[in-house]
Structure formats: C-alpha cells, structure tokens
Write a protein that holds these residues in place. Sequence first.
Motif, PDB file in Angstrom:
ATOM      1  N   ALA A 164       0.836  -1.203   0.000  1.00 40.12           N
ATOM      2  CA  ALA A 164       0.000   0.000   0.000  1.00 40.12           C
ATOM      3  C   ALA A 164       0.872   1.254   0.000  1.00 40.12           C
ATOM      4  O   ALA A 164       0.583   2.230  -0.693  1.00 40.12           O
ATOM      5  CB  ALA A 164      -0.930   0.002   1.212  1.00 40.12           C
ATOM      6  N   ALA A 215       1.087   4.152  -2.934  1.00 38.64           N
ATOM      7  CA  ALA A 215       0.883   5.575  -2.643  1.00 38.64           C
ATOM      8  C   ALA A 215       2.070   6.403  -3.126  1.00 38.64           C
ATOM      9  O   ALA A 215       1.885   7.496  -3.677  1.00 38.64           O
ATOM     10  CB  ALA A 215       0.663   5.783  -1.147  1.00 38.64           C
ATOM     11  N   ALA A 228       1.729   6.689  -6.862  1.00 38.63           N
ATOM     12  CA  ALA A 228       0.664   7.632  -7.191  1.00 38.63           C
ATOM     13  C   ALA A 228       1.126   9.071  -6.964  1.00 38.63           C
ATOM     14  O   ALA A 228       0.802   9.959  -7.762  1.00 38.63           O
ATOM     15  CB  ALA A 228      -0.583   7.339  -6.353  1.00 38.63           C
ATOM     16  N   TRP A 277      -4.439  -6.218  -6.139  1.00 36.85           N
ATOM     17  CA  TRP A 277      -5.148  -5.059  -5.591  1.00 36.85           C
ATOM     18  C   TRP A 277      -5.222  -3.937  -6.614  1.00 36.85           C
ATOM     19  O   TRP A 277      -4.243  -3.620  -7.271  1.00 36.85           O
ATOM     20  CB  TRP A 277      -4.445  -4.539  -4.338  1.00 36.85           C
ATOM     21  N   HIS A 321      -4.448  10.914  -1.731  1.00 39.94           N
ATOM     22  CA  HIS A 321      -5.310  10.309  -0.719  1.00 39.94           C
ATOM     23  C   HIS A 321      -5.929   9.043  -1.294  1.00 39.94           C
ATOM     24  O   HIS A 321      -6.524   9.086  -2.378  1.00 39.94           O
ATOM     25  CB  HIS A 321      -6.419  11.273  -0.305  1.00 39.94           C
ATOM     26  N   ALA A 322      -5.789   7.941  -0.599  1.00 42.59           N
ATOM     27  CA  ALA A 322      -6.397   6.686  -1.039  1.00 42.59           C
ATOM     28  C   ALA A 322      -7.909   6.794  -0.890  1.00 42.59           C
ATOM     29  O   ALA A 322      -8.409   7.212   0.148  1.00 42.59           O
ATOM     30  CB  ALA A 322      -5.863   5.524  -0.215  1.00 42.59           C
ATOM     31  N   THR A 323      -8.633   6.438  -1.945  1.00 40.99           N
ATOM     32  CA  THR A 323     -10.089   6.535  -1.905  1.00 40.99           C
ATOM     33  C   THR A 323     -10.786   5.207  -2.144  1.00 40.99           C
ATOM     34  O   THR A 323     -11.993   5.111  -1.937  1.00 40.99           O
ATOM     35  CB  THR A 323     -10.605   7.539  -2.955  1.00 40.99           C
ATOM     36  N   LEU A 360     -10.226   0.595  -2.710  1.00 40.77           N
ATOM     37  CA  LEU A 360      -9.420  -0.617  -2.774  1.00 40.77           C
ATOM     38  C   LEU A 360     -10.337  -1.769  -3.142  1.00 40.77           C
ATOM     39  O   LEU A 360     -11.421  -1.920  -2.556  1.00 40.77           O
ATOM     40  CB  LEU A 360      -8.766  -0.879  -1.412  1.00 40.77           C
ATOM     41  N   ARG A 365      -6.036   0.025  -6.534  1.00 35.48           N
ATOM     42  CA  ARG A 365      -6.159   1.125  -5.575  1.00 35.48           C
ATOM     43  C   ARG A 365      -6.511   2.409  -6.304  1.00 35.48           C
ATOM     44  O   ARG A 365      -5.928   2.712  -7.342  1.00 35.48           O
ATOM     45  CB  ARG A 365      -4.846   1.297  -4.818  1.00 35.48           C
ATOM     46  N   SER A 366      -7.430   3.181  -5.726  1.00 38.46           N
ATOM     47  CA  SER A 366      -7.831   4.479  -6.276  1.00 38.46           C
ATOM     48  C   SER A 366      -7.271   5.578  -5.387  1.00 38.46           C
ATOM     49  O   SER A 366      -7.266   5.455  -4.158  1.00 38.46           O
ATOM     50  CB  SER A 366      -9.353   4.591  -6.328  1.00 38.46           C
ATOM     51  N   PHE A 367      -6.828   6.655  -6.019  1.00 36.55           N
ATOM     52  CA  PHE A 367      -6.266   7.796  -5.311  1.00 36.55           C
ATOM     53  C   PHE A 367      -6.842   9.080  -5.862  1.00 36.55           C
ATOM     54  O   PHE A 367      -7.262   9.143  -7.016  1.00 36.55           O
ATOM     55  CB  PHE A 367      -4.735   7.839  -5.476  1.00 36.55           C
ATOM     56  N   ARG A 410      -7.885  12.329 -10.224  1.00 40.45           N
ATOM     57  CA  ARG A 410      -8.069  10.958  -9.739  1.00 40.45           C
ATOM     58  C   ARG A 410      -7.235  10.012 -10.589  1.00 40.45           C
ATOM     59  O   ARG A 410      -7.021  10.249 -11.773  1.00 40.45           O
ATOM     60  CB  ARG A 410      -9.530  10.540  -9.819  1.00 40.45           C
TER      61      ARG A 410
END
Length: 107
Positions: free
Chosen positions: A21, A25, A28, A65, A49-51, A53, A67-69, A84
């Motif tokens: 994770a 980040a 990103a 995984w 900022h993680a938004t 998963l 992951r959206s940021f 985004r």
Amino acid sequence: MPTLVLVMILATAAFSYWSAARAAAERAEALGRDACRAAGVQWLDQTVHATGLRLRRQDTGRLGWERSFRFDYSLDGLDRHVGRMVLHGDRLVSFSGPLSPAPARLN
C-alpha cells in the motif's frame, strides 16, 4: 508453538499488505506530481489520498489489488481541482486530472 507460528504468519501478511500500500501511494504521488509539472499547474498538499481498494484479476489471471487515489491541483493558485487515478499493482489504468498544454501549431 502453533500459536506463535500463526502470529508470525499474520504479522508477515500485515506487513506485506502495508508495504504494498505504501509503495502504491508513493507511485501515485510521483504520477500526480509529474502530471502537474507537465501541465504547468500547482500540485496542492504535496500528497495523494487513497479513496478505494478492491480485488481485481491481473492480465496473468492472478488476483491483485486495484487502488484508487485522489489529489488536488490548482491552475492559478486561487482555485482547487480534483484529480483521480487508479493503479492496478504499480500500473496506471485510469487518470483524470490536469492536461498538458496543447502543442504549438507549426506553420
């Protein structure tokens, strides 16, 4: 003894998840910073900022995984816009945010 082994396995799994994770980040952050620099806009807050998963299949068929940021940027220092991105592993699969300036027309 079996309890100790179970605790060690769980601790290793938790550390692996945290490490992945953190790496996502950092990737990103680099992508957001580079996109803002290329577009000539100000990258706000110097972070992402993680938004989201979720589990998703990779091209190889294995689960991985996704992951959206989100990140914030400003065109002139007075406004605030949201960008985004979605990473699947360390691969960028979706991006919305500042665009690079249009190339100059050649006459």
